[in-house]
Scaffold this motif. Sequence first.
Motif, PDB file in Angstrom:
ATOM      1  N   THR A 155      -9.157 -33.492  17.249  1.00  0.00           N
ATOM      2  CA  THR A 155      -8.286 -34.135  16.257  1.00  0.00           C
ATOM      3  C   THR A 155      -6.862 -34.246  16.811  1.00  0.00           C
ATOM      4  OG1 THR A 155      -7.457 -32.122  15.149  1.00  0.00           O
ATOM      5  CG2 THR A 155      -9.649 -32.918  14.514  1.00  0.00           C
ATOM      6  N   VAL A 156      -5.995 -34.889  16.037  1.00  0.00           N
ATOM      7  CA  VAL A 156      -4.594 -35.010  16.466  1.00  0.00           C
ATOM      8  C   VAL A 156      -3.865 -33.681  16.359  1.00  0.00           C
ATOM      9  CG1 VAL A 156      -4.435 -37.450  15.883  1.00  0.00           C
ATOM     10  CG2 VAL A 156      -3.835 -35.747  14.152  1.00  0.00           C
ATOM     11  N   LYS A 426       0.730 -36.921   1.925  1.00  0.00           N
ATOM     12  CA  LYS A 426       0.501 -37.006   3.365  1.00  0.00           C
ATOM     13  C   LYS A 426      -0.914 -36.562   3.699  1.00  0.00           C
ATOM     14  CE  LYS A 426       5.327 -35.905   4.541  1.00  0.00           C
ATOM     15  NZ  LYS A 426       6.202 -34.929   5.238  1.00  0.00           N
ATOM     16  N   ARG A 430      -2.386 -34.897  11.011  1.00  0.00           N
ATOM     17  CA  ARG A 430      -1.339 -35.702  11.633  1.00  0.00           C
ATOM     18  C   ARG A 430      -0.670 -34.824  12.695  1.00  0.00           C
ATOM     19  NH1 ARG A 430       0.700 -33.669   6.887  1.00  0.00           N
ATOM     20  NH2 ARG A 430       2.867 -32.977   6.952  1.00  0.00           N
ATOM     21  N   LYS A 431      -0.032 -35.438  13.647  1.00  0.00           N
ATOM     22  CA  LYS A 431       0.480 -34.709  14.814  1.00  0.00           C
ATOM     23  C   LYS A 431       1.675 -33.832  14.450  1.00  0.00           C
ATOM     24  CE  LYS A 431       0.160 -33.979  19.316  1.00  0.00           C
ATOM     25  NZ  LYS A 431      -1.046 -33.371  19.898  1.00  0.00           N
ATOM     26  N   TYR A 432       2.567 -34.348  13.600  1.00  0.00           N
ATOM     27  CA  TYR A 432       3.809 -33.614  13.303  1.00  0.00           C
ATOM     28  C   TYR A 432       4.023 -33.503  11.793  1.00  0.00           C
ATOM     29  CZ  TYR A 432       4.750 -34.603  18.201  1.00  0.00           C
ATOM     30  OH  TYR A 432       4.662 -34.692  19.569  1.00  0.00           O
ATOM     31  N   ASN A 433       4.736 -32.473  11.368  1.00  0.00           N
ATOM     32  CA  ASN A 433       5.087 -32.303   9.958  1.00  0.00           C
ATOM     33  C   ASN A 433       6.094 -33.369   9.526  1.00  0.00           C
ATOM     34  OD1 ASN A 433       3.482 -30.040   9.383  1.00  0.00           O
ATOM     35  ND2 ASN A 433       4.982 -28.671  10.351  1.00  0.00           N
TER      36      ASN A 433
END
Length: 433
Positions: A155-156, A426, A430-433
């Motif tokens: 996953t990312v 959200k 996902r890669k970043y908060n």
Amino acid sequence: MSKNEEYGEKAHLWIPAGAHTYSRTDEVFPGNAPKVIERSKGVYTWDVDGNEYIDYGMACRSVTVGYDYDRISDAAIKQIHNGNTATKASKIEIEAAEAMCNLFPWVDMVKFAKNGSTVTSAATKLARAYTGRKYIARCKEHAFFSYDDWFIGSTVMNAGVPQEIQDLTLQFNFNDIASVKALFEEYKGEIATLIMEPCDTQEPENNFLQEVGKLCKEYGVVYILDEMITGFRWDIQGACKYYGVEPDLVTFGKGMANGFSVAALGGKREIMDLGGLTPGRERVFLISTTHGAEMSSLGALVETINVYKELNVTDHIWDMGRRLVKGLNEIAKEHSLQDYFYLEGAQCSPNLVVCGKDAKPSFEYRTVFLQEMLKAGILMPYIAIAYEHTKNEIDRTLEAAEKAMKIYKDALNADVGRFIEGNIIKPVFRKYN
């Protein structure tokens, strides 16, 4: 300061992300969602400020009858008074295993655990031991299989997973038998197992599940179906029974004990028994957890199976699902929004799609609709229908949806940002908060 604010702050102070499951964190709900739940009963839930909601999240889909259903809770409490755990295998542990093997014709043996990630990871380990191969093929479209490296690395959110581990998990597409065939050919003789859900937001087409099973047999790949969500919802015998497919291994969790912490790995004896005590055979460390066979949860499991049989639970879930889907789709059509707002997938577990002006799924517009539903006392992060959702709750939900749809339509014709009263929902991955 409200109790929601007080406990919400404490949650983030003491718990990373504020909850023990990412799908329970604040960021995946609209800003006006309750921060902390105090209690639940039936299909209703109350936050720490006493606000009441009809719940469609049902504890990450794990409650399929109803919160604190008396018969099931009493069965769990009985086992607590029997000690709740033991130095050797307990009586209820054997009875629960027998109940599962009798319920599912494709399950000869079973191992219990406390969460789904444990049993899906155990299934992949077992498949590797059985085949002597290293690669895992998993369905690209299906959202979650495990918190362990073999899945998370694909996953990312792969931080902390070495590249060499990431490389061992391959992906194929659901309902695309050619993608499975191509993968099996490219890694011929190297793939240990294929794992997917029988159904997620999209139902299988053109006998996809059966065709995958044939390919797995042809290429010597262990066929794992993850029934974490579909099990005890599509049918008492799961989506395997509903779609007419028999895997080599199958995993269960969530609704199998109506919210009590039980997960299970089951399957063919010749594979499962690798984790057994056959003399002279190389040992496979399968699942060995102190609380995996906790007696209270297994008591709840056995009684949940009894309740399902007596009350035809899955028939009711399908009926209420059809009523809700029909009602929501009709409301969308009345507002000429059927191309922007619709439900897809199996009607016992429908997937709600809310689109933006480009007719593509949108977190911003989903936030608007769910935010308005919350104002009417409907907690609907997704749709997980339980036995105790009745026509009364469905009709109240449709009344709320009628009002929420009007606001959503207004947002489509204006600046959506003006309608959002807190954070935008959200996705977990996902890669970043």
